[in-house]
Design a protein around this motif. Structure first.
Motif, PDB file in Angstrom:
ATOM      1  N   ILE A  26     -14.585  10.191   3.063  1.00  0.00           N
ATOM      2  CA  ILE A  26     -15.303   8.917   3.054  1.00  0.00           C
ATOM      3  C   ILE A  26     -16.578   9.101   2.225  1.00  0.00           C
ATOM      4  O   ILE A  26     -17.313  10.075   2.376  1.00  0.00           O
ATOM      5  CB  ILE A  26     -15.672   8.466   4.487  1.00  0.00           C
TER       6      ILE A  26
ATOM      7  N   TYR B 218     -10.705   0.842   5.870  1.00  0.00           N
ATOM      8  CA  TYR B 218     -11.507  -0.349   5.512  1.00  0.00           C
ATOM      9  C   TYR B 218     -11.722  -1.248   6.721  1.00  0.00           C
ATOM     10  O   TYR B 218     -12.806  -1.802   6.911  1.00  0.00           O
ATOM     11  CB  TYR B 218     -10.812  -1.140   4.394  1.00  0.00           C
TER      12      TYR B 218
ATOM     13  N   ASN C 216      -8.442  11.746  -2.057  1.00  0.00           N
ATOM     14  CA  ASN C 216      -7.699  10.757  -1.266  1.00  0.00           C
ATOM     15  C   ASN C 216      -6.344  10.409  -1.877  1.00  0.00           C
ATOM     16  O   ASN C 216      -5.411  10.048  -1.161  1.00  0.00           O
ATOM     17  CB  ASN C 216      -8.531   9.474  -1.107  1.00  0.00           C
ATOM     18  N   HIS C 217      -6.259  10.478  -3.218  1.00  0.00           N
ATOM     19  CA  HIS C 217      -5.028  10.025  -3.871  1.00  0.00           C
ATOM     20  C   HIS C 217      -4.246  11.168  -4.528  1.00  0.00           C
ATOM     21  O   HIS C 217      -3.184  10.934  -5.094  1.00  0.00           O
ATOM     22  CB  HIS C 217      -5.351   8.962  -4.936  1.00  0.00           C
TER      23      HIS C 217
ATOM     24  N   ILE D 220       0.855  -1.196   0.000  1.00  0.00           N
ATOM     25  CA  ILE D 220       0.000   0.000   0.000  1.00  0.00           C
ATOM     26  C   ILE D 220       0.887   1.242   0.000  1.00  0.00           C
ATOM     27  O   ILE D 220       1.855   1.327   0.770  1.00  0.00           O
ATOM     28  CB  ILE D 220      -0.916   0.024   1.251  1.00  0.00           C
TER      29      ILE D 220
ATOM     30  N   SER E  44     -15.139   4.602  -5.303  1.00  0.00           N
ATOM     31  CA  SER E  44     -14.295   5.502  -4.521  1.00  0.00           C
ATOM     32  C   SER E  44     -13.348   4.610  -3.723  1.00  0.00           C
ATOM     33  O   SER E  44     -13.686   3.475  -3.393  1.00  0.00           O
ATOM     34  CB  SER E  44     -15.138   6.359  -3.582  1.00  0.00           C
ATOM     35  N   SER E  45     -12.158   5.102  -3.431  1.00  0.00           N
ATOM     36  CA  SER E  45     -11.217   4.238  -2.714  1.00  0.00           C
ATOM     37  C   SER E  45     -10.356   5.036  -1.753  1.00  0.00           C
ATOM     38  O   SER E  45     -10.237   6.255  -1.861  1.00  0.00           O
ATOM     39  CB  SER E  45     -10.351   3.452  -3.697  1.00  0.00           C
ATOM     40  N   TYR E  46      -9.777   4.307  -0.817  1.00  0.00           N
ATOM     41  CA  TYR E  46      -8.996   4.925   0.264  1.00  0.00           C
ATOM     42  C   TYR E  46      -7.546   4.445   0.277  1.00  0.00           C
ATOM     43  O   TYR E  46      -6.762   4.921   1.087  1.00  0.00           O
ATOM     44  CB  TYR E  46      -9.682   4.641   1.614  1.00  0.00           C
ATOM     45  N   VAL E  47      -7.229   3.467  -0.572  1.00  0.00           N
ATOM     46  CA  VAL E  47      -5.831   3.039  -0.686  1.00  0.00           C
ATOM     47  C   VAL E  47      -5.416   3.017  -2.159  1.00  0.00           C
ATOM     48  O   VAL E  47      -6.261   2.924  -3.049  1.00  0.00           O
ATOM     49  CB  VAL E  47      -5.571   1.613  -0.114  1.00  0.00           C
ATOM     50  N   GLU E  48      -4.115   3.093  -2.376  1.00  0.00           N
ATOM     51  CA  GLU E  48      -3.522   2.833  -3.696  1.00  0.00           C
ATOM     52  C   GLU E  48      -2.496   1.721  -3.502  1.00  0.00           C
ATOM     53  O   GLU E  48      -1.772   1.705  -2.495  1.00  0.00           O
ATOM     54  CB  GLU E  48      -2.799   4.063  -4.210  1.00  0.00           C
TER      55      GLU E  48
ATOM     56  N   THR F  97      -8.142  14.858   6.292  1.00  0.00           N
ATOM     57  CA  THR F  97      -7.040  14.083   5.722  1.00  0.00           C
ATOM     58  C   THR F  97      -7.515  13.148   4.609  1.00  0.00           C
ATOM     59  O   THR F  97      -6.714  12.671   3.803  1.00  0.00           O
ATOM     60  CB  THR F  97      -6.369  13.199   6.796  1.00  0.00           C
ATOM     61  N   HIS F  98      -8.804  12.868   4.604  1.00  0.00           N
ATOM     62  CA  HIS F  98      -9.358  11.969   3.597  1.00  0.00           C
ATOM     63  C   HIS F  98     -10.867  12.172   3.530  1.00  0.00           C
ATOM     64  O   HIS F  98     -11.463  12.745   4.451  1.00  0.00           O
ATOM     65  CB  HIS F  98      -9.030  10.506   3.925  1.00  0.00           C
TER      66      HIS F  98
ATOM     67  N   PRO G 260     -10.982  -2.067  -3.183  1.00  0.00           N
ATOM     68  CA  PRO G 260     -10.308  -1.514  -4.370  1.00  0.00           C
ATOM     69  C   PRO G 260      -9.434  -2.538  -5.084  1.00  0.00           C
ATOM     70  O   PRO G 260      -8.928  -3.483  -4.488  1.00  0.00           O
ATOM     71  CB  PRO G 260      -9.456  -0.385  -3.782  1.00  0.00           C
TER      72      PRO G 260
ATOM     73  N   THR H 196      -1.370  12.611   3.217  1.00  0.00           N
ATOM     74  CA  THR H 196      -1.818  12.853   4.598  1.00  0.00           C
ATOM     75  C   THR H 196      -1.865  11.588   5.450  1.00  0.00           C
ATOM     76  O   THR H 196      -1.913  11.687   6.673  1.00  0.00           O
ATOM     77  CB  THR H 196      -3.231  13.473   4.588  1.00  0.00           C
TER      78      THR H 196
ATOM     79  N   ARG I 258      -4.508   4.085   5.954  1.00  0.00           N
ATOM     80  CA  ARG I 258      -5.403   3.958   4.798  1.00  0.00           C
ATOM     81  C   ARG I 258      -6.132   2.615   4.835  1.00  0.00           C
ATOM     82  O   ARG I 258      -7.343   2.555   4.646  1.00  0.00           O
ATOM     83  CB  ARG I 258      -4.610   4.098   3.492  1.00  0.00           C
TER      84      ARG I 258
END
Ligand SMILES: [Fe+2]
Lengths: 270, 306
Positions: free
Chosen positions: B219, A55, B186-187, A40, B146-150, B216-217, B114, A45, A51
């Motif tokens: 949701i 989830y 987020n990214h 990851i 939509s996503s919160y990690v890469e 910071t992000h 994701p 931020t 991150r």
């Protein structure tokens, strides 16, 4: 070039293991076989673990929310903290394996019964009632018999007739009066666990779910009919279990009330 | 118009249980509804009854969350059979789901997890989209999540992946402009670049929604009004697609139906109108009123507790 070459399948296995881990995301990551930072990327931020933590945090919230919908009275009786604890343990053993949330809570009554929780017999019965209500809510629709259909069976055919129940019907025999407790929950009164043999038919009519208290005698007879016994055989079963035959007046009242409630959908005569 | 000839249905609203009574009782002047497939596949109860009633009066699109098109478990053909059957029953105009996976090893995490974007995941997902489209006998419409990690295993952007997926699997696209905004925040990418890179002739539908910004992000909560930046993205997308079926999603802290509908109708400022599917939104005269009062999830029985 990618910064990691972990293949899709192990990546998904890893992420699921982390996201569904029962403790916090740091312990979850420690327990996994791939380092978070290897797969990851950080954002401007958030660190990789933070991150993935999004989830992880949402997973348990969703499980709690889904089971609170199905088991609103159990959740209220236990209170937020204890119910969350129950859900956390339960989904470890019985995670969702269906495309729908509808099946997630199916094993909760049995799980409660086998647990060491306080008040577990009462909670098991309350959960059984709520589970029956969700099942009845979703069952297939069937046209109920007209009110006079059973009374119209020719006398010589009554003994061999089978009365087919609607799919949206569940019978419950409980050690605690969960119906009383559930009603208290609905009325915003405190739920009191009262140990008392309780018999119920939970059924649906016009898309509404109903709870019909039964006497033990009525339960025994209706249970036999639901098990697809003929009326004659149900009377025998009744005799075997209660050591008497049902009175004509009892049979009349039961069939009248159950027909009015729409519990049956067909009559089959052999 | 998209290359599949899926019609422009106008401006729709997500069908939600809390609005059942209002919709059945007052037959609002909504162009179309989007129903969450899984909420209606396994029930013969009131939700299914309501959906079938609504489908008699309004165009319906089925939108799924459990297909797991990017998952590495085998496709669930029991699920697909039920989905196909439901689509036939309600005459679904098309069927959509997300570019995501929802669980592996037989489990369902019930989240839109994701994907890494690389050659392996593209090959894998494109193959599954083709199988699903063949089975459903209609091109699957795939939504950007939509996503919160890469992932460090990614080798391409999401928009390049989506464009390649659409090309290789011949699927439609459901462009969620709120999801683009959420992921861009987020990214740290430019959402305009994303919108500009999407093959416009494959966009069958657009989603709008609100979200929660945590600093910071972001949701993707679907619990609020659509923010101005997302409306701007919508306008930009419409500039590329022309009038396109548009739907507002509101899934938490849901206000009354007129509030949700009014928010959706703001999309009309970006549309030329007059191009939507003929008959869409036209009410017939059948009585939609429910035989029972809304009683979610259960009505009280007439039987007093002992
Ligand atoms: Fe969406």
């Amino acid at each position: 070039m990618p910064q990691s070459d972990v293949a899709l399948a192990p990546l998904q296995e890893w992420m699921q293991a982390v996201v569904t881990h029962p403790s916090d995301v740091y312990e979850a990551a420690d327990a996994a076989d791939i380092a978070v930072d290897d797969v990851i990327l950080p954002s401007q931020t958030l660190q990789p673990i933070q991150r993935v933590g999004i989830y992880h945090g949402m997973y348990m919230l969703r499980m709690i929310e889904a089971l609170t919908v199905d088991y609103a009275a159990v959740a209220q009786f236990l209170g937020e903290h204890h119910f969350e604890h129950l859900v956390r343990d339960y989904v470890q053993q019985f995670p969702s394996r269906s495309y729908t949330f509808n099946r997630l809570g199916d094993s909760l009554p049995a799980y409660i019964a086998s647990s060491s929780m306080q008040r577990r017999t009462f909670l098991r019965d309350l959960a059984k009632l709520e589970l029956a209500m969700t099942h009845v809510f979703d069952e297939a629709e069937a046209e109920p018999l007209p009110a006079n259909a059973i009374a119209s069976i020719a006398p010589e055919e009554v003994a061999d007739a089978r009365i087919i129940p609607i799919p949206a019907l569940r019978l419950l025999a409980l050690d605690y009066d969960a119906n009383d407790a559930f009603q208290a929950f609905r009325d915003d009164r405190p739920m009191k666990p009262r140990r008392r043999k309780t018999y119920l038919a939970v059924h649906r009519r016009d898309y509404g779910v109903y709870r019909m208290p039964l006497t033990r005698e009525a339960f025994v007879f209706l249970e036999a009919l639901v098990a697809r016994e003929t009326i004659g055989s149900a009377i025998e079963t009744f005799h075997r279990r209660l050591r008497r035959f049902p009175a004509q007046s009892e049979l009349f009242t039961w069939f009248r009330d159950w027909s009015a409630a729409g519990l049956f959908t067909a009559i089959e005569v052999e | 118009m998209n290359r599949f000839n899926f019609p422009d249905l106008g401006i729709g609203v997500g069908l939600r249980t809390v609005h059942f009574s209002h919709i059945l009782g007052s037959q609002p002047d909504v162009d179309w509804f989007e129903a969450l497939s899984e909420n209606y596949m396994d029930t013969g109860g009131r939700p299914r009854y309501v959906l079938e009633k609504v489908a008699e009066q309004y165009p319906i699109v089925l939108h799924g969350v459990s297909l797991s098109i990017g998952g590495t478990d085998p496709l669930d053909f029991d699920y697909l059979r039920k989905l196909k059957s439901l689509a036939r029953t309600v005459n679904a105009r098309w069927i959509s789901d997300h570019l995501c996976w929802t669980g592996v090893s037989g489990r369902n995490v019930h989240d839109l997890l994701p994907m890494p974007y690389n050659a392996e995941s593209l090959r894998h997902t494109a193959e599954r989209v083709r199988v699903v489209s063949d089975f459903l006998e209609t091109p699957l419409v795939v939504e950007n999540p939509s996503s919160y990690v890469e992932f460090a295993t990614s080798t391409m952007t999401e928009w390049d992946f989506l464009a390649a997926l659409a090309e290789q699997s011949d699927c439609g696209l459901l462009l969620d402009v709120n999801n683009i905004y959420v992921s861009s925040f987020n990214h740290g990418f430019d959402p305009n670049v994303y919108v500009d890179a999407i093959p416009a002739d494959r966009v069958v539908q657009v989603h709008l929604a609100g979200h929660q910004n945590h600093g910071t992000h972001i949701i993707d909560t679907h619990n609020d009004f659509v923010i101005d930046e997302v409306w701007k993205l919508y306008g930009r997308a419409c500039g590329r697609t022309g009038d396109v079926s548009t739907l507002l999603e509101w899934d938490a802290d849901i206000p009354d139906f007129p509030t949700v509908h009014a928010e959706a109708r703001k999309a009309s400022a970006f549309r030329s109108e007059g191009s939507r599917e003929s008959g869409a939104g036209g009410r017939k005269t059948a009585d939609l009123r429910s035989p029972t009062p809304d009683s979610r999830p259960y009505s009280e029985g007439p039987y007093a507790a002992v």
